[in-house]
Design an enzyme around this catalytic site. Structure first.
Site, PDB file in Angstrom:
ATOM      1  N   HIS A 164     -19.554  13.283  27.139  1.00  0.00           N
ATOM      2  CA  HIS A 164     -18.171  13.370  26.788  1.00  0.00           C
ATOM      3  C   HIS A 164     -17.231  12.000  26.778  1.00  0.00           C
ATOM      4  CE1 HIS A 164     -17.218  13.427  31.704  1.00  0.00           C
ATOM      5  NE2 HIS A 164     -18.328  12.444  31.210  1.00  0.00           N
ATOM      6  N   HIS A 165     -18.148  10.952  26.826  1.00  0.00           N
ATOM      7  CA  HIS A 165     -17.438   9.595  26.711  1.00  0.00           C
ATOM      8  C   HIS A 165     -17.495   9.235  25.082  1.00  0.00           C
ATOM      9  CE1 HIS A 165     -17.323   9.195  30.975  1.00  0.00           C
ATOM     10  NE2 HIS A 165     -18.772   9.339  31.129  1.00  0.00           N
ATOM     11  N   ALA A 166     -18.284  10.030  24.422  1.00  0.00           N
ATOM     12  CA  ALA A 166     -18.062   9.770  22.706  1.00  0.00           C
ATOM     13  C   ALA A 166     -16.688  10.170  22.293  1.00  0.00           C
ATOM     14  CB  ALA A 166     -19.170  10.435  22.156  1.00  0.00           C
ATOM     15  N   ASN A 195     -13.160  11.120  28.632  1.00  0.00           N
ATOM     16  CA  ASN A 195     -12.099  10.062  27.731  1.00  0.00           C
ATOM     17  C   ASN A 195     -12.433  10.359  26.255  1.00  0.00           C
ATOM     18  OD1 ASN A 195     -14.898   8.603  28.141  1.00  0.00           O
ATOM     19  ND2 ASN A 195     -13.964   6.947  27.385  1.00  0.00           N
TER      20      ASN A 195
END
Length: 280
Positions: free
Chosen positions: A98-100, A141
């Site tokens: 989920h940080h990509a 993010n």
């Protein structure tokens, strides 16, 4: 990570599932990845030409095997979302990248598996309104960045306020948590916000990022939840989805406890409670 091998092994060992419950993903195509990610960024990853600054931001040396690994993860989540439409719920043993963001990788994430799968369902009109529930200890993010102001996707992230990433994006609903939060306070806050979301948004599909780095044993999490509290978290989310007749895809997300058994057992608990709630 070794947990991605140990989770299915433990599920089989305990008799929670049988071997025919698993599927094998394929390498997802660039055109599918570009439903959620910037095409130029995807192309640079695919031909291994991403600049050194971005590679450092990702945190892994760039290689063909790494890119292929992420492409398998993406297809696993897409396939799991299709199985969820058919059966009510399905898992990717890995995932939760989920940080990509739309045009960047970060925090060991190259592509965002649940964002790509959500975009895939929307593109093929298999869903109209998607809710992404992210309960990893780190803010989702990248997911927030990809779906900023997207009317068909509601992003919800409940995460450590002082934890990575230190520069946050804006989800549709962010709930920052203080260090040291325990079961009672966490679960009360989660219930309050789930009730709020289902009042203001009427999804027809749910993606759930079920990181177990909220555990007190986690080396990076900074929260104080017990294994039972983590299980009750999953139960609360999945009961809400079941009560509303919503299909759910679950990706595993983070988990960095010192003892691998704490990570694996917490993830296996998610499978067990899901099967109980959805009647398998």
């Amino acid at each position: 990570m070794v947990k991605y091998e140990l989770i299915p092994a433990q599920l089989l060992y305990e008799g929670v599932v049988s071997a025919d419950c698993f599927f094998e993903p394929k390498l997802v195509e660039m055109s599918t990845i570009a439903l959620a990610h910037d095409a130029h960024y995807v192309s640079q990853l695919m031909d291994l030409s991403l600049n050194a600054k971005m590679v450092r931001r990702i945190g892994f040396p760039l290689s063909q095997s790494l890119v292929d690994r992420e492409r398998y993860i993406l297809d696993g989540t897409i396939q799991a979302s299709l199985y969820a439409l058919e059966h009510g719920i399905a898992f990717n043993v890995a995932g939760g990248t989920h940080h990509a963001g739309r045009d960047f990788g970060e925090g060991f994430c190259l592509f965002n598996d649940q964002a790509v799968a959500a975009a895939y369902l929307l593109d093929r009109k298999l869903a109209k309104k998607v809710l992404i529930i992210d309960l990893d200890v780190h803010q989702g993010n990248g997911t927030a960045h990809i779906f900023e102001k997207h009317p068909g996707v509601f992003t919800f992230s409940m995460h450590g306020d002082k934890n990575f990433p230190f520069i946050k994006e804006c989800s549709d609903l962010d709930v920052p948590l203080p260090d040291g939060m325990d079961d009672g306070a966490y679960l009360a806050l989660l219930k309050e916000n789930l009730d709020k979301i289902f009042t203001i948004f009427d999804p027809d599909f749910v993606f759930y990022q079920a990181g177990v780095d909220i555990l007190a044993t986690d080396k990076l999490g900074k929260l104080k939840l017990t294994t039972d509290g983590c299980l009750r978290r999953d139960e609360m989310v999945l009961q809400k989805c079941r009560q509303n007749g919503l299909p759910v895809q679950i990706s595993m997300g983070g988990g960095y406890s010192e003892h691998i058994k704490d990570i694996v057992n917490a993830h296996v608990n998610t499978y067990k409670i899901a099967m109980d709630i959805f009647g398998f």
